[in-house]
Design an enzyme around this catalytic site. Structure first.
Site, mmCIF file in Angstrom:
data_model
loop_
_atom_site.group_PDB
_atom_site.id
_atom_site.type_symbol
_atom_site.label_atom_id
_atom_site.label_comp_id
_atom_site.label_asym_id
_atom_site.label_seq_id
_atom_site.Cartn_x
_atom_site.Cartn_y
_atom_site.Cartn_z
ATOM 1 N N ASN A 10 0.876 -1.175 0.000
ATOM 2 C CA ASN A 10 0.000 0.000 0.000
ATOM 3 C C ASN A 10 0.911 1.222 0.000
ATOM 4 O OD1 ASN A 10 -1.754 2.087 0.560
ATOM 5 N ND2 ASN A 10 -2.159 1.445 2.676
ATOM 6 N N HIS A 96 -9.204 1.525 4.899
ATOM 7 C CA HIS A 96 -7.908 1.704 5.565
ATOM 8 C C HIS A 96 -8.074 2.680 6.730
ATOM 9 C CE1 HIS A 96 -3.787 2.767 6.389
ATOM 10 N NE2 HIS A 96 -3.470 1.619 5.824
ATOM 11 N N GLU A 168 -5.310 -4.854 10.520
ATOM 12 C CA GLU A 168 -4.252 -3.865 10.717
ATOM 13 C C GLU A 168 -4.534 -3.046 11.978
ATOM 14 O OE1 GLU A 168 -2.135 -2.703 6.818
ATOM 15 O OE2 GLU A 168 -3.938 -1.497 6.969
ATOM 16 N N SER A 214 3.569 -2.196 10.186
ATOM 17 C CA SER A 214 5.020 -2.263 10.393
ATOM 18 C C SER A 214 5.619 -3.622 10.020
ATOM 19 C CB SER A 214 5.378 -1.884 11.844
ATOM 20 O OG SER A 214 4.995 -0.538 12.104
HETATM 21 P P1 PGA Z 1 3.163 0.225 7.446
HETATM 22 O O1 PGA Z 1 1.679 0.449 6.812
HETATM 23 O O2 PGA Z 1 3.659 -1.086 6.887
HETATM 24 O O3 PGA Z 1 3.963 1.385 6.947
HETATM 25 O O4 PGA Z 1 2.994 0.171 8.904
HETATM 26 C C1 PGA Z 1 0.774 -0.615 6.703
HETATM 27 C C2 PGA Z 1 -0.529 -0.142 6.121
HETATM 28 O O5 PGA Z 1 -0.998 0.936 6.466
HETATM 29 O O6 PGA Z 1 -1.144 -0.861 5.303
#
Ligand code: PGA
Length: 251
Positions: A10, A96, A168, A214
């Site tokens: 993403n 999201h 998430e 992350s």
């Molecule tokens: P990140 O984002 O891997 O930078 O934590 C994940 C996401 O928002 O899908």
């Protein structure tokens, strides 16, 4: 049949067209690597880069980061599903946490978008997750149950063939504080149990449920080695071809 692992990038509001072009220069390498590892890989670029990425995607899946539920109309600044389909985009992220936070999107909005995407034979990557406050208060499962139940309202079991769910936790996105493998596994299997209740055990068996927040080359393997976690939705570590390749190599 075992579910294939999925690594989905993403890009958020990152990567200019020039940077997307650099990424696509490696699309063949990434696609070949994905084939060797037998994983599905995809990216969700910003609207401006979408067409270029679709045209140079090799075997990558290309989703939009967002879409509107209406086909057209007076919705300044929005992009519709027919517009995405016209350039060959295969689906869209929905729900999201950044859309929920900065644009006030609700579970009901997500439901409208999911139904519109399914009607158009497009894929859906539905994102759900609790905030830190909700996690600390022990409300994570209640939040997820509501988010999943409302978003999938009025869907038929067959519609789920186009739906992917990404768990998430908001507190793990872009913070470097990734959820422990135990939490990711517990929550992904909890979501699967909700699908089983709402639809059927067969539907639960078939649907892919990813972890996001992350995810980096050094921690992706831990998540994906569990049968419960079908993949990773990755922000920061998906932006360059090199980092994306490293994610796949770790599988
Ligand atoms: P990140 O984002 O891997 O930078 O934590 C994940 C996401 O928002 O899908």
């Amino acid at each position: 049949m075992a579910r294939k692992k999925i690594i989905f990038g993403n890009w958020k509001m990152n990567n200019t067209i020039a940077q997307a072009r650099d990424f696509c220069d490696e699309a063949k390498v990434i696609s070949d690597l994905a084939k060797t590892k037998d994983v599905i890989v995809g990216v969700a670029p910003s609207y401006l880069s979408l067409q270029y990425v679709v045209e140079h995607k090799e075997s990558l899946w290309v989703f939009a980061e967002e879409t509107h539920y209406a086909d057209h109309g007076a919705f300044t600044g929005e992009v519709s599903i027919p517009m995405l389909q016209e350039i060959g985009v295969q689906g869209s992220l929905v729900g999201h946490s950044e859309r929920r936070k900065y644009h006030g999107e609700t579970d009901l909005d997500c439901n409208r978008k999911i139904k519109a995407l399914i009607k158009a034979n497009m894929g859906v990557m539905y994102c759900c997750g609790e905030t830190l406050k909700e996690f600390d208060e022990g409300l994570a499962k209640d939040v997820i149950r509501a988010q999943v139940t409302v978003a999938l309202m009025d869907l038929k079991e067959s519609d789920l063939a186009r739906v992917y769910i990404a768990y998430e936790p908001v507190w793990s996105i872009g913070t470097g504080k990734n959820a422990s493998e135990e939490i990711a596994i517990e929550m992904c299997s909890y979501i699967r149990s909700i699908i089983s209740e709402l639809f059927s055990p067969t539907a639960a068996e078939k649907i892919s449920i990813l972890y996001g927040g992350s995810v980096k080359p050094y921690n992706i393997k831990g998540y994906l080695s569990s049968e419960e976690v079908d993949g990773a939705l990755v922000g920061g570590a998906s932006l360059t071809a090199k980092s994306f390749e490293e994610l796949i190599k770790e599988i």
